[in-house]
Design a protein around this motif. Structure first.
Motif, mmCIF file in Angstrom:
data_model
loop_
_atom_site.group_PDB
_atom_site.id
_atom_site.type_symbol
_atom_site.label_atom_id
_atom_site.label_comp_id
_atom_site.label_asym_id
_atom_site.label_seq_id
_atom_site.Cartn_x
_atom_site.Cartn_y
_atom_site.Cartn_z
ATOM 1 N N ASP A 110 -41.944 14.006 3.981
ATOM 2 C CA ASP A 110 -40.893 12.914 4.096
ATOM 3 C C ASP A 110 -40.253 13.100 5.393
ATOM 4 O O ASP A 110 -39.641 11.784 5.850
ATOM 5 C CB ASP A 110 -40.367 13.127 2.664
ATOM 6 N N ILE A 111 -40.010 13.908 6.089
ATOM 7 C CA ILE A 111 -39.308 14.163 7.146
ATOM 8 C C ILE A 111 -40.041 14.136 8.328
ATOM 9 O O ILE A 111 -41.192 14.768 8.639
ATOM 10 C CB ILE A 111 -38.585 15.428 7.450
ATOM 11 N N SER A 137 -27.840 16.707 4.049
ATOM 12 C CA SER A 137 -28.322 16.503 3.032
ATOM 13 C C SER A 137 -28.243 17.065 1.774
ATOM 14 O O SER A 137 -27.874 16.576 0.832
ATOM 15 C CB SER A 137 -30.055 16.125 3.188
ATOM 16 N N ASP A 151 -30.114 9.748 6.384
ATOM 17 C CA ASP A 151 -31.385 9.461 6.489
ATOM 18 C C ASP A 151 -31.905 9.108 7.965
ATOM 19 O O ASP A 151 -33.240 9.395 8.072
ATOM 20 C CB ASP A 151 -31.217 7.769 5.941
ATOM 21 N N TYR A 197 -36.178 11.226 10.787
ATOM 22 C CA TYR A 197 -35.693 10.386 9.729
ATOM 23 C C TYR A 197 -36.440 10.546 8.437
ATOM 24 O O TYR A 197 -37.605 11.341 8.421
ATOM 25 C CB TYR A 197 -35.799 8.933 9.913
ATOM 26 N N ARG A 198 -36.213 10.171 7.428
ATOM 27 C CA ARG A 198 -36.846 10.190 6.153
ATOM 28 C C ARG A 198 -37.942 9.026 5.888
ATOM 29 O O ARG A 198 -37.567 7.786 6.161
ATOM 30 C CB ARG A 198 -35.806 10.214 4.839
ATOM 31 N N LYS A 199 -39.085 9.473 5.884
ATOM 32 C CA LYS A 199 -40.023 8.523 5.615
ATOM 33 C C LYS A 199 -39.953 7.443 4.518
ATOM 34 O O LYS A 199 -39.991 6.133 4.646
ATOM 35 C CB LYS A 199 -41.419 9.094 5.357
ATOM 36 N N SER A 200 -39.543 7.988 3.420
ATOM 37 C CA SER A 200 -39.104 7.081 2.209
ATOM 38 C C SER A 200 -38.243 6.150 2.421
ATOM 39 O O SER A 200 -38.051 4.908 2.000
ATOM 40 C CB SER A 200 -38.717 8.253 1.160
#
Length: 348
Positions: A110-111, A137, A151, A197-200
């Protein structure tokens, strides 16, 4: 904190890059090496999207990169896991936005850290960014903190032209909060080649817009900010950003201004900017695009220096980069085939 302890306590992350026909072998080698084997905290996965045909030597390099990566880490970091290497290949060039969207789909974690194939990551880039990214976070979930999880996190960047050992101008951005929100209505809130960033969060915003001309990153940040994503910049320059006279020429011209006019129209239509901000941005950008290249370069450097002074940050001097044993000899002035920078950074 020792490197092994840092690795054990931090989540794994993916490195996302895109290569196209304009990238030279020296650029690709230097970028990959600086972002992997030279990092104090290397990524767990490397995803490279080949956006259309590339030169024969770059193709051979990509073909052998998984085995090369294994040799690098076995020889120099035997206690570190070898990053998984994923190469995605397109027969035709589809543009950076599409390449990154497809690359994101292949990122396991996700990162995700971004890197351009003509820039250089300083050795402490990820060891500086990741602990802060994770800490902010985690802190957002405690009772003493009301801040949301971060994010998107970027850093200052340092320009170089030809020789990366020659110090260039440092570009700093506001850290966070209202200052960064105001800045984002005028210019990109983060330097795309420096971000983690966060992929989500990126996927929740629809990914990179593929109809945005040269501004796929700036439009993505706009969409994420409208969804209340949280941004943070650190003042340390952690990426060396390649620039040259041709880059200033690309910042001008009718086509560039048309792309930006379309971008500014979308911003005001989405409610990201006000009608007054739209008029201000369009007028200022129109002048910037039509003036001669020499004046554009001078204006850019003056504005950047003023922004740095206004922000009031004193960046930590970057760790001197080194060539490393795995890279082809770097020639002074080697800027052949330089990758066209992302729109928001190229626009300044």
């Amino acid at each position: 904190m020792q490197h092994t302890e840092r690795r054990d306590t931090l989540p794994p992350f993916s490195l996302l890059m895109a290569v196209y026909g304009g990238n030279s072998l020296r650029e690709v080698e230097r970028s990959v090496q600086s972002s992997t084997i030279e990092q104090v905290l290397p990524p767990s996965q490397v995803v490279i999207v080949r956006d259309g045909p590339v030169s024969d030597d770059v193709q051979r390099y990509l073909d052998t990169l998984p085995s090369t990566m294994s040799v690098w880490f076995t020889a120099e970091h035997p206690n570190e896991p070898v990053p998984d290497v994923t190469i995605v290949e397109f027969d035709e060039n589809h543009g950076l936005a599409h390449a990154l969207n497809v690359g994101l789909a292949h990122c396991t974690y996700d990162i995700v850290a971004r890197c351009d194939c003509d820039d250089v990551s300083l050795p402490n880039r990820f060891s500086t960014i990741l602990p802060q990214f994770v800490h902010r976070s985690n802190a957002a979930h405690t009772k003493t903190e009301s801040r949301r999880p971060i994010d998107v996190m970027g850093s200052a960047i340092r320009e170089f032209s030809g020789d990366e050992d020659e110090p260039g101008q440092i570009r700093i951005l506001p850290a966070e909060g209202d200052d960064l929100e105001r800045y984002a209505r005028m210019q990109s809130p983060v330097h795309h080649p420096s971000v983690v960033y966060r992929k989500s969060a990126v996927l929740d915003a629809g990914g990179y817009p593929e109809d945005s001309g040269r501004f796929e990153d700036y439009m993505l940040w706009e969409r994420m900010m409208l969804r209340h994503a949280q941004f943070l910049n650190v003042p340390q320059p952690l990426v060396l950003y390649r620039t040259n006279d041709a880059a200033y020429e690309r910042r001008g011209g009718k086509e560039m201004f048309r792309d930006e006019l379309r971008l500014q129209w979308r911003f005001v239509r989405d409610g990201f900017t006000s009608p007054w901000q739209f008029v201000r941005n369009v007028c200022l950008r129109a002048v910037y695009r039509i003036i001669p290249t020499s004046l554009r370069q001078r204006a850019y450097r003056t504005l950047t220096s003023r922004h740095n002074t206004e922000i009031g940050a004193t960046p930590t001097p970057p760790e001197p980069p080194h060539l490393g044993r795995h890279c082809a000899t770097r020639a002074a002035g080697d800027t052949d085939g330089a990758h066209t920078p992302s729109g928001a950074d190229d626009a300044r």
